[in-house]
Design a protein around this motif. Structure first.
Motif, PDB file in Angstrom:
ATOM      1  N   LEU A  44       0.741  -1.280  -0.048  1.00 57.19           N
ATOM      2  CA  LEU A  44      -0.134   0.093  -0.085  1.00 57.19           C
ATOM      3  C   LEU A  44       0.932   1.624  -0.069  1.00 57.19           C
ATOM      4  O   LEU A  44       0.466   2.095  -0.409  1.00 57.19           O
TER       5      LEU A  44
ATOM      6  N   LEU B  44       1.055   6.515  -7.066  1.00 59.75           N
ATOM      7  CA  LEU B  44       0.354   7.579  -7.234  1.00 59.75           C
ATOM      8  C   LEU B  44       0.434   8.923  -7.208  1.00 59.75           C
ATOM      9  O   LEU B  44       0.147  10.085  -7.906  1.00 59.75           O
ATOM     10  N   GLU B  45       1.082   9.679  -6.009  1.00 55.09           N
ATOM     11  CA  GLU B  45       1.453  10.522  -5.829  1.00 55.09           C
ATOM     12  C   GLU B  45       2.706  11.338  -6.862  1.00 55.09           C
ATOM     13  O   GLU B  45       2.643  12.447  -7.121  1.00 55.09           O
TER      14      GLU B  45
ATOM     15  N   LYS C 127       2.147   1.527  -3.103  1.00 51.00           N
ATOM     16  CA  LYS C 127       1.681   2.214  -3.920  1.00 51.00           C
ATOM     17  C   LYS C 127       1.005   3.720  -3.940  1.00 51.00           C
ATOM     18  O   LYS C 127       0.812   4.006  -5.223  1.00 51.00           O
ATOM     19  N   LYS C 128       0.863   4.309  -3.019  1.00 55.70           N
ATOM     20  CA  LYS C 128       0.279   4.914  -2.888  1.00 55.70           C
ATOM     21  C   LYS C 128       1.740   6.837  -2.991  1.00 55.70           C
ATOM     22  O   LYS C 128       0.835   7.262  -3.231  1.00 55.70           O
ATOM     23  N   ARG C 129       2.854   5.467  -2.823  1.00 52.53           N
ATOM     24  CA  ARG C 129       4.391   6.691  -3.906  1.00 52.53           C
ATOM     25  C   ARG C 129       3.751   6.935  -5.336  1.00 52.53           C
ATOM     26  O   ARG C 129       4.357   8.208  -5.806  1.00 52.53           O
TER      27      ARG C 129
END
Length: 449
Positions: free
Chosen positions: A86, A93-94, A89-91
């Motif tokens: 997660l 997207l940023e 994945k968040k990194r």
């Protein structure tokens, strides 16, 4: 997969391979997939190929205890893998969001695929212009220095100007306050009434005389003495005005500050001229000093100036223009003479018709010519105020008879007065009659009654 782990058994190889494929579908990198598979293999503590060979389960107490510990460690491992997934994945997207908002994206080697996802996204606008910072009017001082406001420079000239305004205001205020006091002290209103009652036919010259006295006596401080010169033919009222002035000022300032000087009486012969000069100088100086101490203005009346020798005129001029002391500036000199009387008579007779029509003032027309004549006689008359007396008409002579008869106790009958006036000689110009001797013979005529 988690059910197998909860029971305490290792998942089969088919389940492991399906979970790996599922991770690939979610766009997880090969490194993450391999890491995930390795974690799953460790949970089973065997190779996936070995797991395929074992078809018979072992249900012993040892396997039960070992399954529970193996389950807890596997769960923790899965939670760590999931958190890492997660976070990654968040990194991503940023990073994708930042790269889409940047103006110049880094050049990518991968081909761009058209999608309908970003079709309605707004076109990135140009960067806003930077606003110019307004310069602050307040001065900012460094933190390590003393914050002292700069002192304003004060002009000394402005203070001097304010002081000058205050001084001028006080002088004007003092002059206004003392104006009425001086006029009342010398009783000029009473003098005016006396002159209008006893002097006939000289209204214009008497108004000028009273105006000069009023202006001079309004204040005590002066820059020069007042010099009045009365001129005119015989019998027009010059000496009578002098006597009225002497009587009035004696009653106001005292006998010691009023001097009447008759030349033929005080200095009758030429041998007395040196002594007359010394006595005149000393007498005037004493009176001026005494008047200065009493804060009053002395009055000097000189009659028969046409008979005054030149030495006395020079002495009088030196006294008037004395620069030794300011005491001599506060004084009134009245000079009475008949200098230029013949020319004055001719001028009046020649311009009598003009004076009757009221288009011309004979006194104003006569003064410039009279001044030039008197300056040739002596420089004493240079700064004197000239007051020419005009010829008296027959009506004025009759007023003199009425006044004199009233004083002597006679009833002033009109027919009797006209008969006495007819006995005198006159200059006849048209319908006007001007007396040769004025009112000089009136007293003698009345005494014969």
């Amino acid at each position: 997969m988690f059910l197998w782990l909860a029971v305490g058994k290792s998942p089969p190889l088919s389940l492991l391979s399906s979970s790996v494929k599922l991770l690939e579908e979610f766009d997880i990198s090969k490194a993450d997939t391999s890491c995930y598979s390795e974690c799953l293999l460790k949970m089973g503590e065997q190779d996936p190929s070995d797991r395929l060979r074992e078809d018979q389960p072992k249900e012993t107490k040892e396997n039960g205890m070992g399954g529970f510990s193996q389950f807890s460690s596997s769960v923790r491992t899965m939670m760590r893998i999931r958190q890492k997934y997660l976070a990654m994945k968040k990194r991503r997207l940023e990073i994708a969001a930042v790269s889409s908002q940047s103006f110049v994206s880094p050049r990518s080697t991968s081909p761009k695929v058209f999608t309908f996802e970003n079709l309605y996204d707004p076109v990135p606008s140009t960067s806003p212009r930077k606003r110019k910072k307004k310069r602050k009017g307040r001065v900012l001082y460094p933190s390590n220095s003393l914050r002292a406001v700069p002192t304003k420079e004060r002009s000394r000239a402005k203070n001097c100007l304010y002081l000058l305004f205050i001084i001028v205001f006080l002088q004007i205020y003092n002059a206004i306050e003392n104006l009425d006091d001086h006029v009342l002290k010398y009783d000029l209103e009473g003098l005016e009434k006396t002159i209008k009652r006893e002097v006939f036919g000289q209204q214009e010259v008497t108004e000028q005389l009273l105006g000069h006295l009023h202006d001079y006596l309004s204040t005590y401080v002066h820059n020069k003495p007042l010099v009045l010169s009365l001129h005119g033919p015989t019998g027009v009222g010059k000496s009578h005005v002098g006597r009225l002035l002497a009587q009035h000022f004696r009653s106001v300032v005292g006998d010691e500050l009023v001097m009447q000087y008759f030349v033929l009486h005080h200095c009758p012969t030429d041998d007395d001229i040196p002594q007359c000069t010394k006595s005149l100088d000393s007498h005037v100086s004493e009176m001026v000093t005494q008047a200065e101490e009493a804060e009053k203005i002395p009055v000097f009346i000189f009659d028969e100036v046409e008979h005054m020798p030149r030495e006395l005129l020079d002495t009088l001029r030196d006294l008037i223009h004395s620069q030794n002391n300011n005491e001599y500036l506060n004084a009134i000199y009245i000079l009475i003479s008949n200098l230029g009387h013949e020319d004055i008579t001719k001028f009046v007779l020649h311009n009598s018709s003009v004076s009757v029509s009221g288009r011309l003032s004979l006194s104003q027309e006569l003064t410039p010519w009279l001044r030039s004549y008197l300056q040739r006689h002596h420089m004493l008359f240079l700064e004197a105020e000239l007051l020419p007396f005009m010829l008296l008409e027959k009506s004025h002579v009759m007023d003199c008879f009425i006044d004199e008869m009233s004083r002597e106790g006679f009833y002033p009958d009109r027919s009797h007065v006209e008969r006495l006036a007819e006995e005198l000689s006159y200059y006849i110009v048209g319908e006007q009659e001007f007396s040769h001797t004025g009112c000089r013979q009136v007293v003698a005529k009345v005494n014969l009654l």
